[in-house]
Design a protein around this motif. Structure first.
Motif, PDB file in Angstrom:
ATOM      1  N   GLY A  30     -39.989  53.151 -10.800  1.00  0.00           N
ATOM      2  CA  GLY A  30     -38.570  53.294 -11.116  1.00  0.00           C
ATOM      3  C   GLY A  30     -38.248  53.425 -12.595  1.00  0.00           C
ATOM      4  N   LEU A  31     -39.177  53.876 -13.389  1.00  0.00           N
ATOM      5  CA  LEU A  31     -38.896  54.070 -14.811  1.00  0.00           C
ATOM      6  C   LEU A  31     -38.086  55.354 -15.004  1.00  0.00           C
ATOM      7  N   SER A  32     -37.189  55.336 -15.988  1.00  0.00           N
ATOM      8  CA  SER A  32     -36.428  56.557 -16.252  1.00  0.00           C
ATOM      9  C   SER A  32     -37.375  57.599 -16.829  1.00  0.00           C
ATOM     10  N   GLY A  33     -37.228  58.815 -16.378  1.00  0.00           N
ATOM     11  CA  GLY A  33     -38.094  59.895 -16.846  1.00  0.00           C
ATOM     12  C   GLY A  33     -39.399  59.979 -16.086  1.00  0.00           C
ATOM     13  N   ALA A  34     -39.541  59.226 -14.993  1.00  0.00           N
ATOM     14  CA  ALA A  34     -40.784  59.263 -14.223  1.00  0.00           C
ATOM     15  C   ALA A  34     -40.956  60.651 -13.604  1.00  0.00           C
ATOM     16  N   GLY A  35     -42.137  61.204 -13.701  1.00  0.00           N
ATOM     17  CA  GLY A  35     -42.431  62.510 -13.129  1.00  0.00           C
ATOM     18  C   GLY A  35     -41.981  63.672 -14.002  1.00  0.00           C
ATOM     19  N   LYS A  36     -41.382  63.381 -15.135  1.00  0.00           N
ATOM     20  CA  LYS A  36     -40.927  64.446 -16.034  1.00  0.00           C
ATOM     21  C   LYS A  36     -41.910  64.550 -17.207  1.00  0.00           C
ATOM     22  N   PRO A  37     -42.060  65.749 -17.739  1.00  0.00           N
ATOM     23  CA  PRO A  37     -42.970  65.875 -18.880  1.00  0.00           C
ATOM     24  C   PRO A  37     -42.377  65.203 -20.124  1.00  0.00           C
ATOM     25  N   LEU A  38     -43.242  64.794 -21.009  1.00  0.00           N
ATOM     26  CA  LEU A  38     -42.788  64.195 -22.262  1.00  0.00           C
ATOM     27  C   LEU A  38     -42.109  65.260 -23.114  1.00  0.00           C
ATOM     28  N   PRO A  39     -41.064  64.891 -23.851  1.00  0.00           N
ATOM     29  CA  PRO A  39     -40.411  65.890 -24.700  1.00  0.00           C
ATOM     30  C   PRO A  39     -41.364  66.367 -25.791  1.00  0.00           C
ATOM     31  N   ARG A  40     -41.295  67.650 -26.090  1.00  0.00           N
ATOM     32  CA  ARG A  40     -42.171  68.225 -27.113  1.00  0.00           C
ATOM     33  C   ARG A  40     -41.563  67.983 -28.486  1.00  0.00           C
ATOM     34  N   ARG A  41     -42.405  67.641 -29.389  1.00  0.00           N
ATOM     35  CA  ARG A  41     -41.967  67.481 -30.775  1.00  0.00           C
ATOM     36  C   ARG A  41     -42.528  68.638 -31.586  1.00  0.00           C
ATOM     37  N   ASP A  42     -41.685  69.162 -32.464  1.00  0.00           N
ATOM     38  CA  ASP A  42     -42.147  70.233 -33.336  1.00  0.00           C
ATOM     39  C   ASP A  42     -43.078  69.644 -34.394  1.00  0.00           C
ATOM     40  N   ARG A  43     -44.179  70.282 -34.580  1.00  0.00           N
ATOM     41  CA  ARG A  43     -45.145  69.802 -35.573  1.00  0.00           C
ATOM     42  C   ARG A  43     -44.677  70.109 -36.998  1.00  0.00           C
ATOM     43  N   GLU A  44     -43.722  71.042 -37.149  1.00  0.00           N
ATOM     44  CA  GLU A  44     -43.257  71.379 -38.486  1.00  0.00           C
ATOM     45  C   GLU A  44     -42.372  70.282 -39.070  1.00  0.00           C
ATOM     46  N   LYS A  45     -41.789  69.451 -38.220  1.00  0.00           N
ATOM     47  CA  LYS A  45     -40.893  68.407 -38.709  1.00  0.00           C
ATOM     48  C   LYS A  45     -41.686  67.340 -39.446  1.00  0.00           C
ATOM     49  N   SER A  46     -41.114  66.918 -40.555  1.00  0.00           N
ATOM     50  CA  SER A  46     -41.757  65.832 -41.291  1.00  0.00           C
ATOM     51  C   SER A  46     -41.394  64.505 -40.612  1.00  0.00           C
ATOM     52  N   THR A  47     -42.039  63.478 -41.024  1.00  0.00           N
ATOM     53  CA  THR A  47     -41.762  62.155 -40.483  1.00  0.00           C
ATOM     54  C   THR A  47     -40.320  61.761 -40.776  1.00  0.00           C
ATOM     55  N   TYR A  48     -39.846  62.115 -41.980  1.00  0.00           N
ATOM     56  CA  TYR A  48     -38.476  61.787 -42.363  1.00  0.00           C
ATOM     57  C   TYR A  48     -37.472  62.514 -41.474  1.00  0.00           C
ATOM     58  N   GLU A  49     -37.694  63.798 -41.229  1.00  0.00           N
ATOM     59  CA  GLU A  49     -36.782  64.558 -40.366  1.00  0.00           C
ATOM     60  C   GLU A  49     -36.794  63.997 -38.951  1.00  0.00           C
ATOM     61  N   TRP A  50     -37.979  63.620 -38.469  1.00  0.00           N
ATOM     62  CA  TRP A  50     -38.064  63.054 -37.131  1.00  0.00           C
ATOM     63  C   TRP A  50     -37.295  61.739 -37.070  1.00  0.00           C
ATOM     64  N   ALA A  51     -37.424  60.912 -38.123  1.00  0.00           N
ATOM     65  CA  ALA A  51     -36.727  59.624 -38.150  1.00  0.00           C
ATOM     66  C   ALA A  51     -35.214  59.828 -38.192  1.00  0.00           C
ATOM     67  N   LEU A  52     -34.747  60.816 -38.950  1.00  0.00           N
ATOM     68  CA  LEU A  52     -33.316  61.117 -38.987  1.00  0.00           C
ATOM     69  C   LEU A  52     -32.809  61.561 -37.618  1.00  0.00           C
ATOM     70  N   GLU A  53     -33.578  62.415 -36.962  1.00  0.00           N
ATOM     71  CA  GLU A  53     -33.186  62.865 -35.632  1.00  0.00           C
ATOM     72  C   GLU A  53     -33.128  61.701 -34.658  1.00  0.00           C
ATOM     73  N   TRP A  54     -34.107  60.817 -34.735  1.00  0.00           N
ATOM     74  CA  TRP A  54     -34.126  59.644 -33.866  1.00  0.00           C
ATOM     75  C   TRP A  54     -32.916  58.761 -34.141  1.00  0.00           C
ATOM     76  N   ALA A  55     -32.604  58.532 -35.425  1.00  0.00           N
ATOM     77  CA  ALA A  55     -31.481  57.662 -35.784  1.00  0.00           C
ATOM     78  C   ALA A  55     -30.162  58.243 -35.280  1.00  0.00           C
ATOM     79  N   ARG A  56     -29.990  59.540 -35.396  1.00  0.00           N
ATOM     80  CA  ARG A  56     -28.755  60.167 -34.896  1.00  0.00           C
ATOM     81  C   ARG A  56     -28.666  60.054 -33.377  1.00  0.00           C
TER      82      ARG A  56
END
Length: 151
Positions: free
Chosen positions: A22-48
């Motif tokens: 019963g976990l949310s997202g069960a059976g769904k693929p993991l979201p793809r992350r762009d490799r071009e994004k820096s750690t800082y950009e990823w953190a900003l996206e996560w925070a938003r």
């Protein structure tokens, strides 16, 4: 036991206990992350996405610079001169603490605001106080005495 077999063992035990049901997202693929994004950009996206405060992620020096840029507007919103002075002095104390502590990462010059100058600007931005309306001074009333005539 190798690390991989230990991880596999933990997963098998969790499935047997039902922890993975019963976990949310069960059976769904993991979201793809762009490799071009820096750690800082990823953190900003996560925070938003998580509606977190992005300014809290800034290094201390950059956060103090941002606060310094917003300081004139904060001071202008204060209703009294004492509160305006307290806001500036609190910022000066934080900058002073930043300058005195050992810095992790790059040192960022912030600049120290002048308390007297900021308070003087607060006074200039205030509309002049209107004098209290003068109430008319009542004039002394004359009493009219009826004179009776002797008949």
């Amino acid at each position: 036991m190798s690390f991989e077999s230990w991880v596999e063992h933990q997963i098998v035990q969790a499935r047997e206990r039902g922890d993975l049901e019963g976990l949310s997202g069960a059976g769904k693929p993991l979201p793809r992350r762009d490799r071009e994004k820096s750690t800082y950009e990823w953190a900003l996206e996560w925070a938003r996405r998580e509606e977190a405060d992005v300014a809290a992620m800034l290094p201390t020096g950059l956060a103090l610079r941002k606060e310094r840029e917003e300081l004139p507007a904060r001071v202008a919103r204060q209703p009294t001169e004492e509160l305006a002075r307290a806001v500036v002095e609190a910022h000066v104390a934080r900058v002073d603490r930043y300058y005195r502590q050992p810095v992790e990462g790059p040192w960022i010059p912030v600049g120290m605001p002048d308390v007297q100058e900021m308070v003087a600007q607060w006074r200039l931005d205030r509309p002049p106080a209107l004098p209290a309306p003068e109430l008319p001074v009542p004039s002394p009333r004359r009493r009219r005495w009826l004179r009776r005539r002797a008949a």
